[in-house]
Write a protein that holds these residues in place. Structure first.
Motif, PDB file in Angstrom:
ATOM      1  N   TYR A 124       3.798  22.284 -11.477  1.00 25.62           N
ATOM      2  CA  TYR A 124       3.279  21.572 -10.315  1.00 25.62           C
ATOM      3  C   TYR A 124       2.726  20.223 -10.769  1.00 25.62           C
ATOM      4  N   CYS A 125       3.010  19.195  -9.986  1.00 21.62           N
ATOM      5  CA  CYS A 125       2.574  17.842 -10.307  1.00 21.62           C
ATOM      6  C   CYS A 125       1.053  17.763 -10.303  1.00 21.62           C
ATOM      7  N   VAL A 126       0.482  17.186 -11.358  1.00 23.31           N
ATOM      8  CA  VAL A 126      -0.972  17.063 -11.450  1.00 23.31           C
ATOM      9  C   VAL A 126      -1.510  15.993 -10.510  1.00 23.31           C
ATOM     10  N   THR A 127      -0.633  15.155  -9.976  1.00 22.93           N
ATOM     11  CA  THR A 127      -1.068  14.109  -9.050  1.00 22.93           C
ATOM     12  C   THR A 127      -1.051  14.595  -7.606  1.00 22.93           C
ATOM     13  N   CYS A 128       0.077  15.147  -7.173  1.00 19.54           N
ATOM     14  CA  CYS A 128       0.204  15.527  -5.757  1.00 19.54           C
ATOM     15  C   CYS A 128       0.189  17.027  -5.515  1.00 19.54           C
ATOM     16  N   GLY A 129       0.366  17.824  -6.570  1.00 21.92           N
ATOM     17  CA  GLY A 129       0.358  19.273  -6.422  1.00 21.92           C
ATOM     18  C   GLY A 129       1.680  19.874  -5.989  1.00 21.92           C
ATOM     19  N   GLU A 130       2.680  19.050  -5.755  1.00 22.98           N
ATOM     20  CA  GLU A 130       4.001  19.547  -5.348  1.00 22.98           C
ATOM     21  C   GLU A 130       4.731  20.142  -6.545  1.00 22.98           C
ATOM     22  N   LYS A 131       5.651  21.048  -6.252  1.00 25.17           N
ATOM     23  CA  LYS A 131       6.448  21.680  -7.305  1.00 25.17           C
ATOM     24  C   LYS A 131       7.350  20.646  -7.969  1.00 25.17           C
ATOM     25  N   ILE A 132       7.390  20.674  -9.299  1.00 26.82           N
ATOM     26  CA  ILE A 132       8.280  19.806 -10.065  1.00 26.82           C
ATOM     27  C   ILE A 132       9.661  20.455 -10.068  1.00 26.82           C
ATOM     28  N   SER A 133      10.701  19.668  -9.851  1.00 32.91           N
ATOM     29  CA  SER A 133      12.055  20.230  -9.763  1.00 32.91           C
ATOM     30  C   SER A 133      12.465  20.881 -11.090  1.00 32.91           C
ATOM     31  N   GLU A 134      13.282  21.910 -10.958  1.00 28.15           N
ATOM     32  CA  GLU A 134      13.809  22.608 -12.141  1.00 28.15           C
ATOM     33  C   GLU A 134      14.586  21.647 -13.029  1.00 28.15           C
ATOM     34  N   GLU A 135      15.350  20.750 -12.412  1.00 29.42           N
ATOM     35  CA  GLU A 135      16.141  19.798 -13.174  1.00 29.42           C
ATOM     36  C   GLU A 135      15.236  18.917 -14.045  1.00 29.42           C
ATOM     37  N   ARG A 136      14.128  18.484 -13.477  1.00 28.68           N
ATOM     38  CA  ARG A 136      13.187  17.637 -14.229  1.00 28.68           C
ATOM     39  C   ARG A 136      12.555  18.436 -15.369  1.00 28.68           C
ATOM     40  N   LEU A 137      12.157  19.665 -15.100  1.00 28.78           N
ATOM     41  CA  LEU A 137      11.569  20.506 -16.149  1.00 28.78           C
ATOM     42  C   LEU A 137      12.589  20.834 -17.236  1.00 28.78           C
ATOM     43  N   ASP A 138      13.863  20.933 -16.853  1.00 26.46           N
ATOM     44  CA  ASP A 138      14.910  21.156 -17.858  1.00 26.46           C
ATOM     45  C   ASP A 138      14.987  19.968 -18.816  1.00 26.46           C
ATOM     46  N   LEU A 139      14.824  18.768 -18.293  1.00 25.07           N
ATOM     47  CA  LEU A 139      14.911  17.556 -19.112  1.00 25.07           C
ATOM     48  C   LEU A 139      13.630  17.279 -19.889  1.00 25.07           C
ATOM     49  N   ILE A 140      12.488  17.485 -19.233  1.00 25.39           N
ATOM     50  CA  ILE A 140      11.182  17.178 -19.835  1.00 25.39           C
ATOM     51  C   ILE A 140      10.251  18.367 -19.568  1.00 25.39           C
ATOM     52  N   PRO A 141      10.373  19.432 -20.360  1.00 28.37           N
ATOM     53  CA  PRO A 141       9.620  20.657 -20.072  1.00 28.37           C
ATOM     54  C   PRO A 141       8.098  20.488 -20.065  1.00 28.37           C
ATOM     55  N   ALA A 142       7.571  19.503 -20.767  1.00 27.97           N
ATOM     56  CA  ALA A 142       6.118  19.338 -20.844  1.00 27.97           C
ATOM     57  C   ALA A 142       5.571  18.367 -19.799  1.00 27.97           C
ATOM     58  N   THR A 143       6.432  17.868 -18.921  1.00 27.67           N
ATOM     59  CA  THR A 143       5.974  16.866 -17.963  1.00 27.67           C
ATOM     60  C   THR A 143       4.920  17.416 -17.008  1.00 27.67           C
ATOM     61  N   PRO A 144       3.871  16.634 -16.753  1.00 29.23           N
ATOM     62  CA  PRO A 144       2.873  17.047 -15.775  1.00 29.23           C
ATOM     63  C   PRO A 144       3.118  16.419 -14.399  1.00 29.23           C
ATOM     64  N   PHE A 145       4.207  15.639 -14.260  1.00 30.70           N
ATOM     65  CA  PHE A 145       4.435  14.873 -13.036  1.00 30.70           C
ATOM     66  C   PHE A 145       5.782  15.180 -12.409  1.00 30.70           C
ATOM     67  N   CYS A 146       5.809  15.136 -11.057  1.00 31.13           N
ATOM     68  CA  CYS A 146       7.061  15.176 -10.341  1.00 31.13           C
ATOM     69  C   CYS A 146       7.742  13.823 -10.542  1.00 31.13           C
ATOM     70  N   ALA A 147       8.989  13.715 -10.137  1.00 31.78           N
ATOM     71  CA  ALA A 147       9.739  12.469 -10.325  1.00 31.78           C
ATOM     72  C   ALA A 147       9.058  11.308  -9.617  1.00 31.78           C
ATOM     73  N   GLU A 148       8.496  11.545  -8.464  1.00 32.86           N
ATOM     74  CA  GLU A 148       7.867  10.469  -7.687  1.00 32.86           C
ATOM     75  C   GLU A 148       6.638   9.900  -8.412  1.00 32.86           C
ATOM     76  N   HIS A 149       5.879  10.731  -9.071  1.00 30.55           N
ATOM     77  CA  HIS A 149       4.634  10.277  -9.696  1.00 30.55           C
ATOM     78  C   HIS A 149       4.766  10.012 -11.200  1.00 30.55           C
ATOM     79  N   ALA A 150       5.970  10.080 -11.723  1.00 30.09           N
ATOM     80  CA  ALA A 150       6.189   9.865 -13.140  1.00 30.09           C
ATOM     81  C   ALA A 150       6.158   8.377 -13.507  1.00 30.09           C
ATOM     82  N   LEU A 151       6.270   7.528 -12.540  1.00 26.71           N
ATOM     83  CA  LEU A 151       6.322   6.086 -12.814  1.00 26.71           C
ATOM     84  C   LEU A 151       4.999   5.539 -13.115  1.00 26.71           C
TER      85      LEU A 151
END
Length: 105
Positions: A78-105
């Motif tokens: 879950y995104c630490v900024t908005c709380g929304e679920k992070i997509s499986e595709e994003r977690l597959d690419l960056i398993p340690a990411t704390p951000f959804c694609a929208e808040h990764a910038l």
């Protein structure tokens, strides 16, 4: 869908690899004993590369440790900024990411 347990195992394996890599870099940096200036200059150039690799590994290691904490707290995926679920595709690419694609910038 990849299970949290599988992601945890992958993160732990990557953490172990990075810890070994950092230790190896430290050992390499400590092993130099060149006597002449030319060799010392060459070693110093190599040391700068090793130091950059070590810093990159330490940054990734911190991200992994934070992800493992989120797993234990039930907040992984879950995104630490908005709380929304992070997509499986994003977690597959960056398993340690704390951000959804929208808040990764």
């Amino acid at each position: 869908m990849t299970s949290t347990a599988k992601r945890k195992a992958e993160l732990e394996a990557r953490r172990d690899f990075l810890q070994r890599r950092i230790a190896g870099i430290g050992a390499e940096l400590d092993s130099h004993d060149a006597k002449d200036w030319e060799e010392m200059a060459t070693e110093r150039e190599g040391d700068e590369v090793l130091e950059d690799l070590g810093q990159s590994a330490q940054t990734e290691l911190r991200m992994i440790e934070a992800a493992l904490v989120r797993i234990e707290e039930g907040e992984y995926g879950y995104c630490v900024t908005c709380g929304e679920k992070i997509s499986e595709e994003r977690l597959d690419l960056i398993p340690a990411t704390p951000f959804c694609a929208e808040h990764a910038l």
